[in-house]
Scaffold this motif. Structure first.
Motif, PDB file in Angstrom:
ATOM      1  N   PRO A  80       0.829  -1.209   0.000  1.00 29.77           N
ATOM      2  CA  PRO A  80       0.000   0.000   0.000  1.00 29.77           C
ATOM      3  C   PRO A  80       0.864   1.261   0.000  1.00 29.77           C
ATOM      4  CG  PRO A  80      -0.836  -1.587   1.584  1.00 29.77           C
ATOM      5  CD  PRO A  80       0.481  -2.120   1.114  1.00 29.77           C
ATOM      6  N   LYS A  82       1.942   4.998   0.843  1.00 28.43           N
ATOM      7  CA  LYS A  82       1.812   6.021   1.875  1.00 28.43           C
ATOM      8  C   LYS A  82       2.252   7.345   1.239  1.00 28.43           C
ATOM      9  CE  LYS A  82       3.050   6.983   6.699  1.00 28.43           C
ATOM     10  NZ  LYS A  82       1.663   6.924   7.177  1.00 28.43           N
ATOM     11  N   ARG A  83       1.278   8.190   0.911  1.00 34.40           N
ATOM     12  CA  ARG A  83       1.576   9.428   0.207  1.00 34.40           C
ATOM     13  C   ARG A  83       2.182  10.453   1.168  1.00 34.40           C
ATOM     14  NH1 ARG A  83       0.276  10.970  -4.629  1.00 34.40           N
ATOM     15  NH2 ARG A  83      -1.153   9.203  -4.833  1.00 34.40           N
ATOM     16  N   ILE A  84       3.248  11.104   0.718  1.00 35.40           N
ATOM     17  CA  ILE A  84       3.896  12.128   1.525  1.00 35.40           C
ATOM     18  C   ILE A  84       3.987  13.413   0.713  1.00 35.40           C
ATOM     19  CG2 ILE A  84       5.217  10.495   2.925  1.00 35.40           C
ATOM     20  CD1 ILE A  84       7.643  11.056   1.162  1.00 35.40           C
ATOM     21  N   ASP A  98       4.067  12.927   6.797  1.00 33.65           N
ATOM     22  CA  ASP A  98       2.771  12.723   6.147  1.00 33.65           C
ATOM     23  C   ASP A  98       2.031  14.064   6.044  1.00 33.65           C
ATOM     24  OD1 ASP A  98       1.661  13.333   8.617  1.00 33.65           O
ATOM     25  OD2 ASP A  98       1.084  11.284   9.084  1.00 33.65           O
ATOM     26  N   GLU A 195       8.933   6.848  -5.780  1.00 30.45           N
ATOM     27  CA  GLU A 195       8.554   5.893  -4.740  1.00 30.45           C
ATOM     28  C   GLU A 195       9.810   5.369  -4.058  1.00 30.45           C
ATOM     29  OE1 GLU A 195       4.527   4.092  -6.856  1.00 30.45           O
ATOM     30  OE2 GLU A 195       6.237   2.765  -6.458  1.00 30.45           O
ATOM     31  N   LEU A 202       7.134  -1.159   3.481  1.00 33.93           N
ATOM     32  CA  LEU A 202       6.550   0.186   3.421  1.00 33.93           C
ATOM     33  C   LEU A 202       6.905   0.847   2.100  1.00 33.93           C
ATOM     34  CD1 LEU A 202       7.038   1.757   6.979  1.00 33.93           C
ATOM     35  CD2 LEU A 202       4.887   1.216   5.847  1.00 33.93           C
ATOM     36  N   ARG A 203       5.959   1.638   1.569  1.00 34.14           N
ATOM     37  CA  ARG A 203       6.187   2.328   0.293  1.00 34.14           C
ATOM     38  C   ARG A 203       5.747   3.780   0.428  1.00 34.14           C
ATOM     39  NH1 ARG A 203       3.175   2.204  -5.228  1.00 34.14           N
ATOM     40  NH2 ARG A 203       1.489   1.256  -4.042  1.00 34.14           N
ATOM     41  N   PHE A 204       6.702   4.697   0.270  1.00 35.27           N
ATOM     42  CA  PHE A 204       6.419   6.131   0.317  1.00 35.27           C
ATOM     43  C   PHE A 204       6.358   6.671  -1.109  1.00 35.27           C
ATOM     44  CE2 PHE A 204       8.601   5.226   4.343  1.00 35.27           C
ATOM     45  CZ  PHE A 204       7.652   5.706   5.242  1.00 35.27           C
ATOM     46  N   TRP A 206       5.470  10.143  -3.708  1.00 33.65           N
ATOM     47  CA  TRP A 206       5.219  11.583  -3.814  1.00 33.65           C
ATOM     48  C   TRP A 206       5.276  12.026  -5.267  1.00 33.65           C
ATOM     49  CZ3 TRP A 206       9.845   9.626  -2.048  1.00 33.65           C
ATOM     50  CH2 TRP A 206      11.014  10.058  -2.659  1.00 33.65           C
TER      51      TRP A 206
END
Length: 291
Positions: A80, A82-84, A98, A195, A202-204, A206
């Motif tokens: 999933p 995780k938008r930053i 976040d 990404e 975990l996946r960040f 933007w």
């Protein structure tokens, strides 16, 4: 069970060898090779049965195109997102924040893959436009004349006479002022996306046009694309062992224009899945869902 033909390199193969392999097996038409290669972002073909997949693998190998046959169930799923919108690169590690401003410290050795590139996004936007103005008296008279002529042509003379003798008053009623209109439309925009994926899953994520690059300090530019490249190179310099997709590699080399453009979000995600597949085979990626 479905099977995939997974490339051993992210560089798409040449069309001619794929055409010859398709022609020799008869599983696909040689002309199909163009679309297969165009859509190859780590995976050359999907949804195959096991025997045809292995036939194609051998035929492609004869033509110098190396692929692996991988069961669909073994292909990694993207964790999933995780938008930053903010982050900083410190000597100790990566610090994403976040949208609520909550920081998370990530040691550099936890970052195992980085993807970046220009991705075409389908976006919906609203635009307010002026209201449609009512017709002038001349315009309304012209339309009235046309309607009457049509009634006469259709033989409805009685209705025309009655309307003439007993007007409804529609033309004399006050006209309400026009209200503004809001139009909704879909647009296709090319966006710089990135990404970062950690060993634990975990996946960040933007995008340059949404991201705040305040951590760049006096290197901050008015161009989001320039800021995107500067920030990403800071990050990549701290993770030399992370696997990169083609777009991130081009940015790292300060040649972003040489990277591919990703026509869909799925194409971009496919290259990231390819990185995860390679990492998992090397034992460097073990998200809790797969443990």
């Amino acid at each position: 069970m479905a099977w995939l033909l997974v490339q051993r390199s992210l560089t798409p193969p040449e069309i001619e060898p794929v055409q010859r392999a398709f022609q020799s097996t008869g599983i696909f038409h040689a002309l199909d090779a163009v679309s297969f290669v165009k859509d190859a972002f780590g995976v050359l073909a999907k949804g195959l049965e096991e025997h045809p997949a292995k036939q194609l693998q051998m035929a492609l190998a004869t033509q110098g195109v190396e692929v692996d046959v991988v069961a669909d169930s073994e292909w990694p799923v993207l964790p999933p997102a995780k938008r930053i919108v903010r982050a900083a690169c410190w000597a100790e590690g990566f610090e994403p924040l976040d949208p609520l401003g909550r920081p998370l410290h990530v040691p550099w050795d936890q970052i195992v893959a980085v993807s970046a590139g220009l991705v075409r996004r389908e976006e919906t936007g609203n635009r307010e436009v002026g209201a449609i103005k009512p017709l002038s008296e001349e315009g309304r008279a012209f339309l009235g004349f046309g309607a009457t002529a049509w009634e006469l042509a259709e033989g409805r003379i009685d209705s025309v006479i009655i309307d003439a003798l007993l007007p409804t008053g529609r033309d004399t009623e006050p006209v309400a002022p026009p209200a503004p209109m809001t139009l909704s439309r879909e647009e296709r925009n090319w966006r710089w996306c990135a990404e970062v994926i950690l060993a634990g899953g975990l996946r960040f994520v933007w995008q340059a046009h949404e991201f705040q690059f305040a951590s760049l300090g006096d290197r901050l530019s008015r161009d989001p694309a320039v800021n995107f490249g500067t920030f990403l190179r800071d990050l990549l310099s701290a993770v030399p062992n992370a696997l990169l997709n083609r777009g991130a590699f081009a940015v790292r080399e300060s040649q972003p224009d040489t990277g591919p453009r990703y026509p869909t979000r799925n194409a971009f995600g496919e290259e990231t899945q390819w990185l995860l597949w390679r990492l998992r085979r090397a034992g460097r990626y073990a998200p809790s869902a797969d443990a």
